[in-house]
Design a protein around this motif. Sequence first.
Motif, mmCIF file in Angstrom:
data_model
loop_
_atom_site.group_PDB
_atom_site.id
_atom_site.type_symbol
_atom_site.label_atom_id
_atom_site.label_comp_id
_atom_site.label_asym_id
_atom_site.label_seq_id
_atom_site.Cartn_x
_atom_site.Cartn_y
_atom_site.Cartn_z
ATOM 1 N N ALA A 148 18.307 12.001 -33.793
ATOM 2 C CA ALA A 148 17.041 12.432 -34.388
ATOM 3 C C ALA A 148 16.231 11.239 -34.885
ATOM 4 C CB ALA A 148 17.306 13.412 -35.532
ATOM 5 N N LEU A 149 16.882 10.319 -35.566
ATOM 6 C CA LEU A 149 16.173 9.150 -36.094
ATOM 7 C C LEU A 149 15.648 8.253 -34.972
ATOM 8 C CD1 LEU A 149 18.496 8.179 -39.103
ATOM 9 C CD2 LEU A 149 16.211 9.186 -39.203
ATOM 10 N N GLN A 150 16.411 8.117 -33.897
ATOM 11 C CA GLN A 150 15.961 7.275 -32.783
ATOM 12 C C GLN A 150 14.750 7.890 -32.082
ATOM 13 O OE1 GLN A 150 17.120 4.177 -32.189
ATOM 14 N NE2 GLN A 150 18.330 4.544 -34.033
ATOM 15 N N LEU A 151 14.807 9.200 -31.835
ATOM 16 C CA LEU A 151 13.662 9.864 -31.204
ATOM 17 C C LEU A 151 12.438 9.825 -32.103
ATOM 18 C CD1 LEU A 151 15.363 13.013 -29.609
ATOM 19 C CD2 LEU A 151 14.573 10.944 -28.448
ATOM 20 N N LEU A 152 12.658 10.035 -33.398
ATOM 21 C CA LEU A 152 11.540 10.000 -34.344
ATOM 22 C C LEU A 152 10.903 8.614 -34.377
ATOM 23 C CD1 LEU A 152 11.455 11.627 -37.834
ATOM 24 C CD2 LEU A 152 10.839 9.241 -37.617
ATOM 25 N N THR A 153 11.734 7.573 -34.384
ATOM 26 C CA THR A 153 11.214 6.204 -34.455
ATOM 27 C C THR A 153 10.484 5.807 -33.178
ATOM 28 O OG1 THR A 153 13.033 5.574 -35.940
ATOM 29 C CG2 THR A 153 11.839 3.795 -34.839
ATOM 30 N N LEU A 154 11.096 6.104 -32.023
ATOM 31 C CA LEU A 154 10.540 5.652 -30.749
ATOM 32 C C LEU A 154 9.349 6.496 -30.302
ATOM 33 C CD1 LEU A 154 10.639 3.834 -28.253
ATOM 34 C CD2 LEU A 154 12.320 5.407 -27.257
ATOM 35 N N LEU A 155 9.575 7.815 -30.128
ATOM 36 C CA LEU A 155 8.528 8.674 -29.577
ATOM 37 C C LEU A 155 7.513 9.128 -30.623
ATOM 38 C CD1 LEU A 155 10.685 10.947 -27.214
ATOM 39 C CD2 LEU A 155 9.510 8.798 -26.698
ATOM 40 N N GLY A 156 7.914 9.118 -31.887
ATOM 41 C CA GLY A 156 7.006 9.565 -32.933
ATOM 42 C C GLY A 156 6.260 8.436 -33.607
ATOM 43 N N ALA A 157 7.005 7.498 -34.240
ATOM 44 C CA ALA A 157 6.376 6.444 -35.028
ATOM 45 C C ALA A 157 5.766 5.344 -34.161
ATOM 46 C CB ALA A 157 7.396 5.856 -36.004
ATOM 47 N N ARG A 158 6.522 4.835 -33.178
ATOM 48 C CA ARG A 158 6.030 3.695 -32.394
ATOM 49 C C ARG A 158 5.024 4.107 -31.325
ATOM 50 N NH1 ARG A 158 11.433 -0.111 -31.371
ATOM 51 N NH2 ARG A 158 11.852 -0.533 -33.592
ATOM 52 N N LEU A 159 5.391 5.057 -30.474
ATOM 53 C CA LEU A 159 4.508 5.455 -29.381
ATOM 54 C C LEU A 159 3.482 6.502 -29.806
ATOM 55 C CD1 LEU A 159 7.137 5.647 -26.477
ATOM 56 C CD2 LEU A 159 5.601 3.764 -27.080
ATOM 57 N N GLY A 160 3.782 7.262 -30.840
ATOM 58 C CA GLY A 160 2.837 8.262 -31.332
ATOM 59 C C GLY A 160 2.609 9.428 -30.399
ATOM 60 N N TRP A 161 3.583 9.719 -29.527
ATOM 61 C CA TRP A 161 3.417 10.816 -28.578
ATOM 62 C C TRP A 161 3.584 12.179 -29.244
ATOM 63 C CZ3 TRP A 161 6.795 8.704 -23.923
ATOM 64 C CH2 TRP A 161 6.122 7.610 -23.376
ATOM 65 N N PHE A 162 4.402 12.231 -30.262
ATOM 66 C CA PHE A 162 4.679 13.496 -30.934
ATOM 67 C C PHE A 162 4.625 13.296 -32.443
ATOM 68 C CE2 PHE A 162 6.932 13.599 -26.869
ATOM 69 C CZ PHE A 162 6.483 14.794 -26.341
ATOM 70 N N PRO A 163 4.304 14.350 -33.201
ATOM 71 C CA PRO A 163 4.296 14.238 -34.660
ATOM 72 C C PRO A 163 5.706 14.030 -35.190
ATOM 73 C CG PRO A 163 3.939 16.512 -33.967
ATOM 74 C CD PRO A 163 3.875 15.683 -32.726
ATOM 75 N N ILE A 164 5.802 13.367 -36.331
ATOM 76 C CA ILE A 164 7.110 13.027 -36.891
ATOM 77 C C ILE A 164 7.587 14.069 -37.906
ATOM 78 C CG2 ILE A 164 6.781 10.569 -36.522
ATOM 79 C CD1 ILE A 164 6.038 10.291 -39.445
ATOM 80 N N GLY A 165 6.844 15.143 -38.055
ATOM 81 C CA GLY A 165 7.263 16.171 -38.993
ATOM 82 C C GLY A 165 6.324 17.363 -38.962
#
Length: 311
Positions: A148-165
């Motif tokens: 969960a943390l890896q997906l949140l960091t990569l696809l959410g925080a860095r790439l911004g493809w999906f919301p983080i919450g």
Amino acid sequence: MNTYVLKRLVQIIPTFLAVTLLVFLLVRLLPGDPASAVLGDRATAEIVERTNRELGLDRPLPVQFGLFVQRLLQGDLGDSISLKVPVLRLIAERLPVTLFLSVYAAVLGVLLAVPLAVLAAVRRNTWVDALIRGVFQVGLSLPVFYVALQLLTLLGARLGWFPIGGYGEGFTGHLYHLFLPALTLGLNLAAVLVRTLRNSVIEVLTAEYVSFARAKGLRGRVIMTRHVLRNALIATVTLLGLNIGGLIGGAVITESVFAIPGVGRLMVDAIFGRDYPVIQGLTLTFAVVVSLVFLVTDLIHSRLDPRVELN
């Protein structure tokens, strides 16, 4: 079938009663008490004692359990100690979120597992088979919170493809906001399903009726969909039903990581806050949901395999 369903529903009652007693005792083994958690460290011993008296926590355990069962039979799970609202209202507001997430994760897990398991079975003992099994074996060994943390960091925080919450608005908003947490749970589920489905497909591919279908000149796609997958999915459906409880358990962690307002996050907050009524109500709800899922799994199993008799 109606008789079988009624029989299974009756069998849920003793399970429900056992879970009720077990949960009631276990939550009271947690260190600390609800009054201290609500009032804070600065509360005096007199205030804590008075609050425990108001909550009925100073009474003997048999008396507390009797009152709990009495309210439960009336459809009352009590009020949240920290939030001061009925537990039933909290569950009614947040349970749909967790169920949506669990179904979403199950769908993603099946969509990932089925084609890859079939590919691994068709290309068995090749590098493709080894790669698929190796990747999912690694995925199975990783903790849910780490994925969960890896997906949140990569696809959410860095790439911004999906919301983080968050949960989003409307059906499409739910799908968009819950994609990362659903993918987290779906990957874990797919890792479990791939191995079983791959072995089932290999076993069915060597069956006599599949050889007969080939001899009749049926196309490979027709054989795979009508004969192989239908029979291979029987064991997978059973395994999927058994892992629904794991999805709900994983939702407890995933909802906390992605700040999703479901019952999983509510459970974590209730445990830290020593909110006995909420912990008891949520655990009983989980027990009922999992029992009903097992019932539905058995019914689907009987539909897929006419040889199975419902007794």
